[in-house]
Design an enzyme around this catalytic site. Structure first.
Site, mmCIF file in Angstrom:
data_model
loop_
_atom_site.group_PDB
_atom_site.id
_atom_site.type_symbol
_atom_site.label_atom_id
_atom_site.label_comp_id
_atom_site.label_asym_id
_atom_site.label_seq_id
_atom_site.Cartn_x
_atom_site.Cartn_y
_atom_site.Cartn_z
ATOM 1 N N ASP A 147 -6.225 -15.403 3.003
ATOM 2 C CA ASP A 147 -6.472 -14.951 1.631
ATOM 3 C C ASP A 147 -5.170 -14.511 0.971
ATOM 4 O O ASP A 147 -4.728 -13.377 1.152
ATOM 5 C CB ASP A 147 -7.462 -13.774 1.682
ATOM 6 C CG ASP A 147 -7.694 -13.138 0.319
ATOM 7 O OD1 ASP A 147 -7.335 -13.768 -0.699
ATOM 8 O OD2 ASP A 147 -8.241 -12.020 0.278
ATOM 9 N N ASN B 246 -13.060 -13.293 -4.092
ATOM 10 C CA ASN B 246 -13.375 -11.980 -4.655
ATOM 11 C C ASN B 246 -12.397 -11.659 -5.783
ATOM 12 O O ASN B 246 -12.274 -10.525 -6.211
ATOM 13 C CB ASN B 246 -13.303 -10.871 -3.586
ATOM 14 C CG ASN B 246 -11.902 -10.667 -3.061
ATOM 15 O OD1 ASN B 246 -11.490 -11.364 -2.154
ATOM 16 N ND2 ASN B 246 -11.152 -9.732 -3.634
ATOM 17 N N ARG C 118 -4.172 3.571 -7.584
ATOM 18 C CA ARG C 118 -3.536 2.583 -6.703
ATOM 19 C C ARG C 118 -2.525 1.780 -7.512
ATOM 20 O O ARG C 118 -2.870 1.215 -8.552
ATOM 21 C CB ARG C 118 -4.615 1.671 -6.101
ATOM 22 C CG ARG C 118 -4.045 0.630 -5.175
ATOM 23 C CD ARG C 118 -5.132 -0.187 -4.477
ATOM 24 N NE ARG C 118 -4.507 -1.335 -3.821
ATOM 25 C CZ ARG C 118 -5.145 -2.291 -3.183
ATOM 26 N NH1 ARG C 118 -6.458 -2.255 -3.082
ATOM 27 N NH2 ARG C 118 -4.493 -3.286 -2.629
ATOM 28 N N HIS D 8 -16.457 -8.504 0.990
ATOM 29 C CA HIS D 8 -15.088 -8.066 0.734
ATOM 30 C C HIS D 8 -14.919 -6.588 1.073
ATOM 31 O O HIS D 8 -15.890 -5.835 1.100
ATOM 32 C CB HIS D 8 -14.834 -8.293 -0.765
ATOM 33 C CG HIS D 8 -13.670 -7.574 -1.335
ATOM 34 N ND1 HIS D 8 -13.780 -6.363 -1.979
ATOM 35 C CD2 HIS D 8 -12.360 -7.897 -1.370
ATOM 36 C CE1 HIS D 8 -12.584 -5.979 -2.395
ATOM 37 N NE2 HIS D 8 -11.710 -6.892 -2.044
ATOM 38 N N ASN E 195 -4.705 -14.011 -2.234
ATOM 39 C CA ASN E 195 -4.972 -13.364 -3.530
ATOM 40 C C ASN E 195 -4.235 -14.060 -4.681
ATOM 41 O O ASN E 195 -3.429 -13.441 -5.399
ATOM 42 C CB ASN E 195 -4.612 -11.869 -3.490
ATOM 43 C CG ASN E 195 -5.566 -11.055 -2.644
ATOM 44 O OD1 ASN E 195 -5.191 -10.574 -1.581
ATOM 45 N ND2 ASN E 195 -6.805 -10.928 -3.062
ATOM 46 N N LYS F 93 -4.556 -11.625 5.673
ATOM 47 C CA LYS F 93 -4.147 -11.411 4.288
ATOM 48 C C LYS F 93 -2.813 -12.119 4.090
ATOM 49 O O LYS F 93 -1.819 -11.779 4.749
ATOM 50 C CB LYS F 93 -4.007 -9.909 4.033
ATOM 51 C CG LYS F 93 -3.445 -9.530 2.695
ATOM 52 C CD LYS F 93 -4.253 -10.041 1.512
ATOM 53 C CE LYS F 93 -5.657 -9.507 1.504
ATOM 54 N NZ LYS F 93 -6.482 -9.995 0.392
ATOM 55 N N ASN G 263 -12.006 -3.045 0.705
ATOM 56 C CA ASN G 263 -10.753 -2.370 0.365
ATOM 57 C C ASN G 263 -10.641 -1.172 1.301
ATOM 58 O O ASN G 263 -11.619 -0.816 1.946
ATOM 59 C CB ASN G 263 -10.783 -1.881 -1.081
ATOM 60 C CG ASN G 263 -10.209 -2.900 -2.033
ATOM 61 O OD1 ASN G 263 -9.142 -3.462 -1.789
ATOM 62 N ND2 ASN G 263 -10.904 -3.152 -3.115
ATOM 63 N N HIS H 19 0.841 -1.203 0.000
ATOM 64 C CA HIS H 19 0.000 0.000 0.000
ATOM 65 C C HIS H 19 0.878 1.256 0.000
ATOM 66 O O HIS H 19 1.892 1.320 0.710
ATOM 67 C CB HIS H 19 -0.883 0.037 1.247
ATOM 68 C CG HIS H 19 -2.061 -0.880 1.183
ATOM 69 N ND1 HIS H 19 -3.246 -0.611 1.827
ATOM 70 C CD2 HIS H 19 -2.239 -2.064 0.550
ATOM 71 C CE1 HIS H 19 -4.102 -1.600 1.600
ATOM 72 N NE2 HIS H 19 -3.512 -2.496 0.832
HETATM 73 O O1 GKR Z 1 -6.000 -4.031 0.846
HETATM 74 O O2 GKR Z 1 -4.246 -4.947 -0.043
HETATM 75 C C1 GKR Z 1 -5.438 -4.946 0.253
HETATM 76 C C2 GKR Z 1 -6.263 -6.162 -0.091
HETATM 77 O O3 GKR Z 1 -5.484 -7.098 -0.773
HETATM 78 C C3 GKR Z 1 -7.464 -5.769 -0.926
HETATM 79 O O4 GKR Z 1 -7.101 -4.922 -1.970
HETATM 80 C C4 GKR Z 1 -8.208 -6.963 -1.472
HETATM 81 O O5 GKR Z 1 -9.077 -6.555 -2.470
HETATM 82 O O6 GKR Z 1 -8.959 -7.297 0.776
HETATM 83 C C5 GKR Z 1 -9.103 -7.631 -0.497
HETATM 84 C C6 GKR Z 1 -9.295 -9.104 -0.718
HETATM 85 O O7 GKR Z 1 -10.003 -9.707 0.054
HETATM 86 O O8 GKR Z 1 -8.781 -9.656 -1.676
HETATM 87 MG MG MG Z 2 -9.932 -11.559 -0.974
#
Ligand code: GKR
Ligand code: MG
Length: 433
Positions: free
Chosen positions: A222, A278, A412, A329, A224, A193, A331, A25
């Site tokens: 998660d 998501n 972003r 979900h 991602n 995360k 952000n 971030h």
């Molecule tokens: O805030 O870096 C973040 C998260 O990775 C976010 O952007 C994700 O969209 O929280 C989110 C998720 O559940 O994938």
């Molecule tokens: Mg997610």
């Protein structure tokens, strides 16, 4: 009720150096605040993705919105909620959430719909969740959202802040972070995360969270889409005891095919941990294939990109029809979004999990009157007021707009931030492990 004005305010809020598989971030997160004013001077508000793109997309609708009836404009603009190409091509696998041009339409529509519902709710004295068909719950539970992070609380130069969590890059510091969040906010569910460290480290973090908080606190992880199918299965096997029950494994591998392969292999091993998404499933067009392959058992809704609150309600109903569950979900966001999330969650059936929220990560900045919204035992209570139930603090809004003007960030870019602050050669490689 005719709309007299549409105002879009681009703001920047201090954001800690949180990590994910997308990268890092930036010191400031960007948001846009929307105001819709009716001819009789009532103002409806919404909060959406930040930076130039979303602000421009909203301003482009100005001509269609001015003079329109607030009760009807969301019907007239409904085609926008579909998004380009019906949504099949849209995913968050490679593009950072909020930056995929293919879901610009649903994101723009959602912001306008929320502002209209707030405007209508204020004008008739009815909370948004009751306009949406009536609340099914009076308070909406949220989960603690733990992140691997570097030291600091965001901001830059003279505006740089500390935070109480410091650097968190070990299992022990993640437990400390969550302990502090749970003590302050009363959350009863935990999400980590992942996709940042070697999966073995992240497995250990989940194990230590379970050890510390016990089996009654549901856990989710998660990464991602950072893992191969094999790694996802290995993590699923290692954490079967920790994630089973009310937890889930969120977007371990990329795409509907990847998720389906993980599911098949886990079931072959007798592991029923639900897979949530998501990233692989982000539009209605993804549902048929996902259902056909049993790729995802929990869909993460988010009115900000699913095309608004009513689309989230449709999604909830569809998920129920096909035997899937719904979670929410998030952000980086402020209080206007938090209230919108709480209202839609209150009015959506089949929302079986505590919702995600980034809200605890923004401690210094807020745009609503009265400052930061308080959680009661991890939940947000729906206020007894018309609309979303919160008003803008125009001094704070001006301060955050001024900050937006002074910083260089306009979208972003977590990958760019990684290269700038952590590793000049970093690239987002999927799968990484
Ligand atoms: O805030 O870096 C973040 C998260 O990775 C976010 O952007 C994700 O969209 O929280 C989110 C998720 O559940 O994938
Ligand atoms: Mg997610």
């Amino acid at each position: 009720m005719r709309i007299k004005d549409l105002r879009v305010h681009s703001i920047a809020i201090a954001d800690p150096p949180l990590r994910s598989s997308y990268g890092l971030h930036a010191p400031y997160a960007l948001r846009n605040i929307v105001e819709l004013e009716s001819e009789d001077g009532i103002v409806g508000i919404a909060e959406t993705y930040g930076g130039e793109g979303p602000a421009l997309a909203l301003r482009r609708l100005r001509r269609r919105v001015l003079g329109a009836d607030a009760f009807r404009i969301t019907g007239d603009l409904l085609d926008l909620a579909e998004g380009q190409g019906g949504g099949a091509e849209r995913s968050h696998t490679m593009s950072t959430p909020g930056e995929n041009p293919l879901d610009a339409g649903p994101r723009t529509y959602a912001a306008l719909e929320t502002a209209c519902l707030d405007l209508i709710g204020r004008s008739v004295g009815v909370p948004v969740c009751d306009l949406l068909g009536g609340r099914l719950r009076a308070a909406v539970p949220f989960s603690a959202y733990a992140f691997y992070k570097h030291a600091g609380g965001g901001g830059e130069g003279a505006d740089a802040r500390e935070d109480k969590y410091g650097e968190c890059l070990t299992p022990g510091s993640i437990v400390g972070q969550v302990r502090s969040m749970v003590a302050e906010y009363g959350f009863r569910d935990i999400k980590l995360k992942g996709g940042v460290l070697d999966p073995q480290e992240e497995i250990e973090a989940i194990r230590q969270l379970r050890e510390h908080f016990g089996p009654d606190v549901p856990l989710r992880i998660d990464p991602n889409s950072a893992w191969t199918v094999e790694t996802s299965v290995r993590v699923g096997e290692s954490l079967r005891g920790e994630l089973d029950g009310d937890g889930y494994l969120e977007d371990p591998a990329a795409g509907i095919d990847g998720m389906a392969a993980v599911r098949r292999k886990l079931l072959e091993r007798g592991i029923g941990t639900p897979l949530a998404s998501n990233v692989a499933v982000t539009s209605f067009a993804h549902l048929p294939e996902s259902v056909r392959q049993d790729a995802v058992q929990v869909v993460l809704c988010d009115h900000h990109f699913w095309g608004g609150m009513r689309q989230v309600q449709h999604l909830g109903r569809l998920c129920q029809t096909f035997g899937m569950a719904l979670s929410m979900h998030s952000n980086t966001h402020l209080g206007v979004s938090l209230m919108a999330m709480a209202h839609v969650a209150a009015a959506t059936k089949n929302l079986a999990y505590a919702c995600d929220t980034h809200y605890p990560w923004q401690t210094a900045d807020e745009v609503i009157e009265g400052g930061r919204i308080a959680f009661e035992q991890g939940a947000i209570r729906i206020p007894d007021k018309g609309g979303l139930g919160v008003d803008l603090d125009y001094d704070q809004l001006a301060r955050l707009k001024e900050r937006y003007e002074t910083i260089p960030y306009r979208r972003r870019d977590d990958e760019g931030e990684m290269r700038k602050h952590i590793d000049p050669f970093w690239r987002r490689v999927l799968p990484r492990w």
